[in-house]
Design an enzyme around this catalytic site. Sequence first.
Site, short mmCIF file in Angstrom:
data_model
loop_
_atom_site.label_atom_id
_atom_site.label_comp_id
_atom_site.label_asym_id
_atom_site.label_seq_id
_atom_site.Cartn_x
_atom_site.Cartn_y
_atom_site.Cartn_z
N HIS A 60 -144.60 2.05 27.25
CA HIS A 60 -145.36 1.29 26.26
C HIS A 60 -144.86 1.67 24.88
O HIS A 60 -144.53 2.83 24.64
CB HIS A 60 -146.86 1.59 26.38
CG HIS A 60 -147.69 0.55 25.73
ND1 HIS A 60 -147.97 0.58 24.38
CD2 HIS A 60 -148.27 -0.57 26.21
CE1 HIS A 60 -148.69 -0.47 24.07
NE2 HIS A 60 -148.89 -1.19 25.16
N ASP A 77 -150.44 -3.22 33.03
CA ASP A 77 -149.94 -4.26 33.93
C ASP A 77 -149.54 -3.73 35.30
O ASP A 77 -149.32 -4.51 36.22
CB ASP A 77 -148.74 -4.98 33.30
CG ASP A 77 -149.19 -5.85 32.14
OD1 ASP A 77 -150.29 -6.41 32.24
OD2 ASP A 77 -148.47 -5.94 31.15
N1 CMC Z 1 -137.95 1.61 33.00
C1 CMC Z 1 -136.88 2.40 32.73
N2 CMC Z 1 -136.57 2.86 31.50
C2 CMC Z 1 -137.39 2.54 30.49
C3 CMC Z 1 -138.54 1.73 30.69
C4 CMC Z 1 -138.81 1.26 32.00
N3 CMC Z 1 -139.88 0.50 32.23
N4 CMC Z 1 -139.19 1.55 29.51
C5 CMC Z 1 -138.47 2.22 28.60
N5 CMC Z 1 -137.38 2.83 29.19
C6 CMC Z 1 -136.40 3.71 28.54
C7 CMC Z 1 -135.40 2.91 27.71
O1 CMC Z 1 -134.26 2.55 28.48
C8 CMC Z 1 -135.09 3.89 26.61
O2 CMC Z 1 -134.20 4.86 27.15
P1 CMC Z 1 -133.08 5.58 26.20
O3 CMC Z 1 -133.87 6.30 25.14
O4 CMC Z 1 -132.33 6.47 27.12
O5 CMC Z 1 -132.25 4.46 25.65
C9 CMC Z 1 -136.41 4.61 26.36
O6 CMC Z 1 -137.13 4.53 27.61
C10 CMC Z 1 -137.27 3.97 25.26
O7 CMC Z 1 -137.43 2.59 25.56
P2 CMC Z 1 -137.54 1.43 24.48
O8 CMC Z 1 -137.16 0.15 25.12
O9 CMC Z 1 -136.80 1.84 23.24
O10 CMC Z 1 -139.09 1.48 24.16
P3 CMC Z 1 -139.90 0.33 23.48
O11 CMC Z 1 -141.07 0.97 22.83
O12 CMC Z 1 -139.01 -0.51 22.63
O13 CMC Z 1 -140.35 -0.59 24.71
C11 CMC Z 1 -141.57 -1.51 26.52
C12 CMC Z 1 -141.61 -0.59 25.29
C13 CMC Z 1 -143.00 -1.72 27.03
C14 CMC Z 1 -141.01 -2.88 26.11
C15 CMC Z 1 -140.69 -0.88 27.59
O14 CMC Z 1 -141.20 0.37 27.99
C16 CMC Z 1 -140.49 -1.79 28.83
O15 CMC Z 1 -139.59 -2.62 28.84
N6 CMC Z 1 -141.38 -1.61 29.89
C17 CMC Z 1 -141.34 -2.50 31.03
C18 CMC Z 1 -142.08 -3.80 30.70
C19 CMC Z 1 -143.60 -3.62 30.69
O16 CMC Z 1 -144.18 -3.03 31.58
N7 CMC Z 1 -144.23 -4.21 29.65
C20 CMC Z 1 -145.69 -4.23 29.54
C21 CMC Z 1 -146.20 -3.49 28.35
S1 CMC Z 1 -147.97 -3.20 28.47
C22 CMC Z 1 -148.66 -4.77 28.26
C23 CMC Z 1 -148.65 -5.17 26.85
O17 CMC Z 1 -149.50 -4.66 26.08
O18 CMC Z 1 -147.81 -6.01 26.49
#
Ligand code: CMC
Length: 421
Positions: free
Chosen positions: A306, A363
């Site tokens: 998240h 989710d």
């Molecule tokens: N699986 C594997 N690796 C992950 C995941 C995941 N679900 N989420 C983040 N990472 C890794 C990412 O690759 C990165 O690694 P590194 O630092 O080595 O490059 C690190 O964790 C940080 O990730 P980020 O993408 O920079 O983090 P963010 O804050 O931009 O993204 C997120 C947050 C929710 C988009 C992301 O965690 C994600 O894609 N999760 C899966 C989709 C999901 O479940 N979304 C629902 C969110 S809750 C409902 C809502 O409120 O919308």
Amino acid sequence: MSDLVKLTYQDQTFEFPLIEGSENEVGIDIKTLRAKTGLITFDPGYKNTGSCKSSITFLDGEEGILRYRGYSIEDLCEKASFIDVAFLLIFGELPTKKELELFNKEIRQDSIVDEDLKSILKSFPKAAHPMGVLSSLTSALIAFNPNSVDVDSDQDMREAIIMLMAKFPILVSWTHRKVKGLPLNYANTSLSYVENIAHMMFKRPHQDFTASPVLVNALNKLLILHADHEQNCSTSTVRIVGSSHAGLFASVSAGISALWGPLHGGANQAVIEMLEAIKADGGDTKKYMAKAKDKNDPFRLMGFGHRVYKNFDPRARIIKKAADEVLQELEITDPILQIAKDLEQEALNDQYFIDRKLYPNVDFYSGIIYRALGIPTEMFTVMFALGRLPGWIAQWLEMRKNNEPIGRPRQIYDGKTLRNI
Ligand code: CMC
């Protein structure tokens, strides 16, 4: 602590005031940055940017706290109904008995949509994604209710809010009934808000229908948990669209489109699809854990991580318990639940996930409940939108009342400089 921040640039020092919220969050007020220094800030994804002041929802990602208007999400899920929470978010206080009666009465009076909306719905192919259909129908409401666009009239804004609270469940139920091939129906205004949602979605023409307490209780909790989440992607969309003085229906329609994406609300559908795919592939959770960690593989563990919660998602905790209760009471044994539990355990003990503070989010478990309640997978994000509606409305109203300027970020241009043809 000084209440000024100093910035030194090209041998000059500039001062910017600090701004502090009621929960001691501190930010640098850079409203005058460009005028004073010629500089702008660069913050893709707005990871460090406060876009507004808001008194609706407080969220502490480190501590796993979520509160609406000061009330904890745990307390609200135990003691309030979704309609109480909607009133709280929109108007700032929990309703008195009289206020709630009036709110319900007004909603019931407006619980009807123009018959012509049916022909718009009919023109969509049956395979159309319900989120696209919902966004279009919400936008179409503008054409049938043009008065709702006067954003300078308090009276018009209240009427628009009531209209949307009343008509949105009908649109949600119609998208569901289209997926299911059921005839379109109307509200039963003798029921509570959530019972009526269940009635409109699940009532079959040849059978009586009474929503079970398990169903009503689970829906109430799910909707409350989704009702607001401060400045997330769809809410920021609603505020930024509304900041151009576009009306409430147009702003919410845009919010629905933003919610659709798999990195936001669409994750609940993506979670179930991922769990199904793992099951079809033999149930090898370790293989998918390895894929999630492989930087050359675009696969992510859906339902994990998240932007703001870096400890745990308090909504996930409540929803996990609710999922267990629903499955137990409905005596459902869902094989993908075991896969979900295995994945969760492996991820919680895995250094990659620990280092990046990736925990199950709301989710991860909501889809399991929706499945148990007989809601098709492609409808999951629509259910999220139904819950988020009061939050979008409250945020839109706050933005209008604060008379916020039109949202218009800047950029660092890195394209070609002037050249000749
Ligand atoms: N699986 C594997 N690796 C992950 C995941 C995941 N679900 N989420 C983040 N990472 C890794 C990412 O690759 C990165 O690694 P590194 O630092 O080595 O490059 C690190 O964790 C940080 O990730 P980020 O993408 O920079 O983090 P963010 O804050 O931009 O993204 C997120 C947050 C929710 C988009 C992301 O965690 C994600 O894609 N999760 C899966 C989709 C999901 O479940 N979304 C629902 C969110 S809750 C409902 C809502 O409120 O919308």
